[in-house]
Design an enzyme around this catalytic site. Structure first.
Site, mmCIF file in Angstrom:
data_model
loop_
_atom_site.group_PDB
_atom_site.id
_atom_site.type_symbol
_atom_site.label_atom_id
_atom_site.label_comp_id
_atom_site.label_asym_id
_atom_site.label_seq_id
_atom_site.Cartn_x
_atom_site.Cartn_y
_atom_site.Cartn_z
ATOM 1 N N HIS A 198 43.373 40.930 33.393
ATOM 2 C CA HIS A 198 44.640 40.823 34.115
ATOM 3 C C HIS A 198 44.989 42.190 34.706
ATOM 4 O O HIS A 198 46.085 42.719 34.515
ATOM 5 C CB HIS A 198 45.733 40.296 33.190
ATOM 6 C CG HIS A 198 45.544 38.846 32.848
ATOM 7 N ND1 HIS A 198 46.174 37.831 33.531
ATOM 8 C CD2 HIS A 198 44.773 38.239 31.906
ATOM 9 C CE1 HIS A 198 45.812 36.665 33.014
ATOM 10 N NE2 HIS A 198 44.959 36.890 32.033
ATOM 11 N N HIS A 219 37.396 37.201 31.144
ATOM 12 C CA HIS A 219 37.197 36.137 32.146
ATOM 13 C C HIS A 219 36.934 36.700 33.556
ATOM 14 O O HIS A 219 37.795 36.737 34.410
ATOM 15 C CB HIS A 219 38.290 35.066 32.131
ATOM 16 C CG HIS A 219 39.713 35.501 32.059
ATOM 17 N ND1 HIS A 219 40.274 36.397 32.934
ATOM 18 C CD2 HIS A 219 40.709 35.119 31.217
ATOM 19 C CE1 HIS A 219 41.549 36.545 32.648
ATOM 20 N NE2 HIS A 219 41.824 35.791 31.596
ATOM 21 N N ALA A 223 41.977 36.800 37.471
ATOM 22 C CA ALA A 223 43.041 37.745 37.143
ATOM 23 C C ALA A 223 42.525 39.185 37.102
ATOM 24 O O ALA A 223 42.891 39.966 36.230
ATOM 25 C CB ALA A 223 43.727 37.376 35.836
ATOM 26 N N ARG A 230 34.975 47.902 50.812
ATOM 27 C CA ARG A 230 35.433 49.289 50.710
ATOM 28 C C ARG A 230 36.111 49.601 49.376
ATOM 29 O O ARG A 230 36.410 50.759 49.098
ATOM 30 C CB ARG A 230 36.381 49.615 51.878
ATOM 31 C CG ARG A 230 35.644 49.710 53.226
ATOM 32 C CD ARG A 230 36.586 50.060 54.367
ATOM 33 N NE ARG A 230 37.507 48.966 54.663
ATOM 34 C CZ ARG A 230 37.210 47.916 55.426
ATOM 35 N NH1 ARG A 230 35.993 47.805 55.953
ATOM 36 N NH2 ARG A 230 38.102 46.973 55.661
ATOM 37 N N ASP A 251 34.101 26.193 33.575
ATOM 38 C CA ASP A 251 34.707 24.863 33.535
ATOM 39 C C ASP A 251 34.690 24.189 34.898
ATOM 40 O O ASP A 251 35.232 23.096 35.050
ATOM 41 C CB ASP A 251 36.134 24.931 32.995
ATOM 42 C CG ASP A 251 37.089 25.664 33.930
ATOM 43 O OD1 ASP A 251 36.604 26.376 34.845
ATOM 44 O OD2 ASP A 251 38.304 25.551 33.742
ATOM 45 N N ASP A 276 38.307 29.274 27.063
ATOM 46 C CA ASP A 276 39.666 29.522 27.551
ATOM 47 C C ASP A 276 40.527 28.271 27.398
ATOM 48 O O ASP A 276 41.435 28.024 28.194
ATOM 49 C CB ASP A 276 39.639 29.986 29.016
ATOM 50 C CG ASP A 276 40.943 30.628 29.464
ATOM 51 O OD1 ASP A 276 41.377 31.594 28.815
ATOM 52 O OD2 ASP A 276 41.518 30.169 30.472
#
Length: 392
Positions: A198, A219, A223, A230, A251, A276
């Site tokens: 995240h 994951h 996120a 660049r 999934d 997850d």
């Protein structure tokens, strides 16, 4: 004592046709072929008729069972329910995971997992705390009410009790000051792995974190700042780094199968599978916890076992899967084209090694725990044993 015969055995390293596996006292005692098998007196014979016999799966990120969700009810009974729900599908080791929440709920969840770990140390070896120390730009379905930088003294409080139960802590390193990051490294238990997730970090920021005590990424693709020409971003840093390992959700919603295949080709055994899973068996239709409101969304093209549906929040953001780890293996093989041997290692051998249990879990070898999964050739579970005890 059990003797599994006529099995197609995956040891974690190789395949054995017409294999035989003997277990006793919760451990694997002997592996042989049909031609050399002898059966001690008093042994229960289990004839697999050619089905796969696989190492128990190891899932390092999932949130709920069939009905209960750890953030909502952070109790030992919830942890036991989560384990039972996933174990019936072959996940014999897991890290119950909590998403961004208050310090109090984090501590209650840690205490609950600690209780169950004392009962089942290799089934629930710890907890995965995902957040709340995230970049708000990449919070995904996590509630903005909880996503934050650590308050004064919060890290000290987090690691003051049951610190050894935290096996993975996912956070965005760019939101911490250099002093906070160094404090975190000093406070955490040696068994706690820091994982980048995240995060809107640049390539340079992510690489610096990987080089400074962050061995994992959470994951892949989801996120996190993506790969651009660049600015390689977090994804580029994961691909470019020589040692960092990354989880991925197979999934068929969180990642296009092609992107899974590309990641596998680049990372090899540095890539591992997680479910997850928000809920599973069967998926709970709706769930509300404060500002965290999600609903199950079936695949719009109708029932399809290769696309089992997903959870989304009211903003339309993905909020978790509705599967277990054997589904990820099947999707990785059938849709992403990953060889079965490698997909199975990504769901058992590799995650077991990551959490420091590779000498007991993730393989079918003498001395290892008798965590075994019987599956047919379409990779659907037909039987599960944990420490030699049949669960399903």
């Amino acid at each position: 004592m059990n003797q599994f015969i006529n099995a197609t055995v995956f040891t974690g390293d190789e395949w054995l046709s017409n294999g035989s596996v003997r277990t006793d006292n919760g451990r694997i005692q002997e592996i042989s072929t049909a031609e050399t098998t002898s059966v001690p007196n008093g042994t229960t014979i289990i004839d697999l008729n050619g089905d796969y016999l696989l190492p128990g799966f190891v899932d390092l990120q999932l949130y709920g069972g069939s009905n209960l969700f750890l953030n909502d009810q952070p109790t030992p009974d919830t942890v036991r329910h989560i384990y039972d729900s996933h174990a019936r599908n072959g996940t014999t080791t897991l890290l119950p995971t909590i998403h961004s929440t208050s310090l109090a709920i984090m501590q209650e969840s840690m205490a609950a997992v600690q209780v169950v770990r004392s009962e089942n140390p290799f089934g629930v070896p710890g907890i995965h705390i995902e957040g709340p120390y995230f970049n708000p730009i990449k919070r995904g379905a996590h509630s903005m009410a909880y996503v934050r930088t650590p308050a004064e003294g919060e890290l000290e409080a987090l690691f003051s009790t049951n610190a050894d139960v935290i096996r993975i802590l996912t956070l965005a390193p760019e939101i911490l000051t250099p002093e906070q990051f160094q404090t975190l490294k000093k406070l955490k238990h040696p068994s706690t792995l820091l994982s980048l997730g995240h995060s809107n970090a640049t390539y340079q920021q992510a690489t610096a974190a990987f080089n400074d005590g962050m061995p994992l990424a959470t994951h892949l693709y989801n996120a996190m700042r993506g790969y651009e020409s660049r600015e390689p971003g977090v994804v580029g840093a994961v691909f470019d780094h020589p040692t960092v390992r990354a989880s991925i959700i197979a999934d068929s919603y969180h990642c296009n199968p092609t992107t899974i295949r590309i990641a596998y080709r680049l990372l090899g055994e540095r890539l591992f599978l997680i479910s997850d899973a928000l809920f599973a068996n069967p998926p709970r239709p709706t769930f509300e916890l404060g500002q965290f409101v999600v609903h199950f969304e079936p695949d719009p093209n109708g029932p399809d076992p290769s696309r089992p549906g997903r959870y989304v929040n009211n903003e339309g953001n993905l909020a978790g899967s509705a599967i277990t780890l054997i589904d990820c293996v099947r999707i990785a093989v059938e849709q992403a084209g990953i060889p079965l041997t490698n997909a199975l290692r990504m769901a058992s051998t590799i995650p077991a090694e990551i959490i420091g249990l590779g000498d007991l879990l993730g393989k079918i070898q003498p001395g290892y725990l008798a965590n075994l999964v019987r599956a047919d050739k379409t990779l659907h579970t037909k039987g599960v044993w944990a420490s030699g005890k049949q669960l399903a």
